[in-house]
Design a protein around this motif. Structure first.
Motif, short mmCIF file in Angstrom:
data_model
loop_
_atom_site.label_atom_id
_atom_site.label_comp_id
_atom_site.label_asym_id
_atom_site.label_seq_id
_atom_site.Cartn_x
_atom_site.Cartn_y
_atom_site.Cartn_z
N UNK A 1 0.82 -1.20 0.00
CA UNK A 1 0.00 0.00 0.00
C UNK A 1 0.86 1.26 0.00
N UNK A 2 0.45 2.19 -0.82
CA UNK A 2 1.25 3.40 -1.00
C UNK A 2 1.27 4.26 0.27
N UNK A 3 2.45 4.67 0.69
CA UNK A 3 2.54 5.53 1.88
C UNK A 3 1.94 6.90 1.59
N UNK A 4 1.91 7.26 0.30
CA UNK A 4 1.37 8.57 -0.08
C UNK A 4 -0.15 8.58 0.11
N UNK A 5 -0.80 7.55 -0.43
CA UNK A 5 -2.26 7.49 -0.33
C UNK A 5 -2.67 7.32 1.14
N UNK B 1 -6.50 7.84 3.45
CA UNK B 1 -7.37 6.80 2.91
C UNK B 1 -7.06 5.47 3.61
N UNK B 2 -8.07 4.60 3.67
CA UNK B 2 -7.87 3.33 4.39
C UNK B 2 -6.97 2.38 3.56
N UNK B 3 -6.57 1.29 4.22
CA UNK B 3 -5.60 0.37 3.61
C UNK B 3 -6.15 -0.26 2.33
N UNK B 4 -7.46 -0.56 2.31
CA UNK B 4 -8.03 -1.20 1.11
C UNK B 4 -7.98 -0.24 -0.07
N UNK B 5 -8.28 1.02 0.16
CA UNK B 5 -8.23 2.01 -0.92
C UNK B 5 -6.78 2.21 -1.36
N UNK B 6 -5.89 2.37 -0.38
CA UNK B 6 -4.47 2.58 -0.72
C UNK B 6 -3.94 1.37 -1.49
N UNK B 7 -4.39 0.18 -1.10
CA UNK B 7 -3.90 -1.05 -1.73
C UNK B 7 -4.46 -1.30 -3.11
N UNK B 8 -5.47 -0.54 -3.49
CA UNK B 8 -6.04 -0.74 -4.83
C UNK B 8 -5.74 0.44 -5.76
N UNK B 9 -4.90 1.37 -5.29
CA UNK B 9 -4.61 2.56 -6.10
C UNK B 9 -3.61 2.25 -7.21
N UNK B 10 -3.95 2.68 -8.42
CA UNK B 10 -2.99 2.54 -9.52
C UNK B 10 -2.67 3.91 -10.09
N UNK B 11 -1.49 3.99 -10.69
CA UNK B 11 -1.04 5.25 -11.29
C UNK B 11 -0.86 5.04 -12.78
#
Ligand code: PMP
Length: 385
Positions: free
Chosen positions: A326-330, A335-345
């Motif tokens: 999970x992104x440290x930025x997100x 944002x919660x871990x699930x959201x951070x863990x599903x973020x793509x760039x």
């Protein structure tokens, strides 16, 4: 679109510009150590001098105050190493090449808001606190554009505030240079980091630019190269490529077209009817970057599924040796871990066409629908059981 697919990961690394390749090829075909006084050495020196002028000009800096390094990572390390005994204050969304040395130095870490922008008031508070407890002014390190969200930080405002408190300010402008105008004096920072491979130069070259007569504490000691700021025989070809890329990047090219691609992509993503989060959408951002999550699949799954469709994107920061976490930025944006863990760039540049965005959206849609179908199957199995 290339024969190998569609490359939408420019914030990880951008393609080498043909002018950079040409300069490097020429430089590689010559012999000469830039420290040698003979004609061969002087030719190597000329490549470096020219590149120094071109890279310095790109950020409104002075050639004599530019130190070539092995990349943005080394430039960031070099800047932080030059803080002397000043206490360090950074933000929570810095790149690992700032975060890691800063953690070792016991830095204070400023919050960021949900918009992805650094909380300037909190940073100011930490500068006061750090300076007071250390009994000397602080050293600040803040990035100009975040590598994951593309959010542009209020660096001029931060520098103005921090310098009024006697602080020295370093700015990691790695992702911003060549994408938005960057001027070391307009920003009002003391130290500025640039990396060649984000602007169409080669990997393994970067620079630290100073705004004036400021301390530099070398990390690499050896011969007196780079005015004693960085020892070692220079990587002439890489520096020549950096210079050629910088010269071209200074034109900033088709920023309007690149920003229009982002807006079109984001509009279309929101039309899928999924609960989309587009990080930093309300803030000023780089024209070539979007970072988002729909929460339906992990970033790792999305990166792999899109790779199978020939599309290269990235999950959070690509700089962590293939590890997807999970992104440290997100996370820092709240944002919660699930959201951070599903973020793509998704990030792109001058080589991409609007049709690449169409292809991406179609592939992303297919992956999402496949996910929903699988979920429907699983739900049917559960209800049948
Ligand atoms: N800072 C930022 C914001 C970056 O995105 C990167 C590269 N991902 C770096 C520093 C490090 O630059 P380099 O790859 O040239 O070491």
């Amino acid at each position: 679109m290339t024969a190998r697919g569609i490359y939408l990961d420019w914030n990880a690394t951008a393609p080498l510009r043909p002018t950079a390749l040409a300069a490097m090829t020429s430089a590689l075909q010559e012999v000469g150590n830039a420290s040698s006084v003979h004609a061969f050495g002087r030719r190597a020196r000329a490549w470096i001098d020219q590149a120094r002028d071109e890279v310095a000009a790109l950020v409104g800096g002075r050639s004599a105050l530019l130190t070539f390094t092995s990349g943005g990572t080394e430039a960031n390390n070099l800047a932080l190493n030059s803080r002397g005994t000043r206490p360090l204050v950074i933000s929570a969304i810095e790149h690992e090449s700032v975060l890691k040395p800063a953690r070792l130095a016991g830095a204070q870490v400023a919050r960021v808001g949900r918009s992805g922008e650094i909380d300037v008031a909190h940073l100011g508070y930490l500068i006061d606190k750090a300076s007071e407890s250390a009994g000397r002014p602080a050293f600040i390190s803040v990035m100009l554009a975040n590598n994951e969200t593309g959010v542009i930080q209020p660096v001029a405002e931060i520098a103005h505030m921090a310098k009024a408190k006697g602080a020295l300010v370093h700015c990691d402008a790695t992702q911003a240079v060549g994408r938005v105008p960057v001027d070391i004096n307009a920003l009002g920072v003391d130290y500025l980091t640039i990396s060649a491979h984000k602007l169409g130069g080669p990997q393994g070259a970067g620079a630290l630019v100073l705004a004036g007569d400021l301390p530099v504490e070398p990390l690499v000691m050896g011969g007196g190269q780079e005015r004693n700021r960085r020892g070692g025989t220079e990587n002439v070809a890489a520096i020549a490529g950096f210079g050629a890329a910088a010269k071209e990047a200074a034109q900033l090219g088709d920023v309007g077209r690149i920003a229009a691609m982002r807006d079109a992509l984001e509009d279309r993503l929101t039309q899928f009817g999924l609960p989309m989060t587009i990080f930093g959408r309300a803030a000023k951002r780089l024209p070539n970057t979007t970072c988002f999550a729909s929460g339906t699949k992990t970033a790792e799954t999305l990166v792999m599924a899109l790779d199978l469709s020939g599309i290269a994107i990235s999950a959070g920061s690509a700089c962590s040796s293939g590890k997807v976490r999970p992104s440290h930025v997100i996370s820092a944006m709240g944002f919660d871990a699930a959201t951070a863990g599903s973020a793509i760039r998704v990030s792109w540049g001058w080589q991409n066409e609007a049709s690449d965005i169409d292809t991406f959206v179609a592939a992303w849609g297919r992956v999402q629908r496949a996910g929903l179908a699988q979920r429907d199957d699983a739900e049917t199995r559960i209800s049948a059981a």
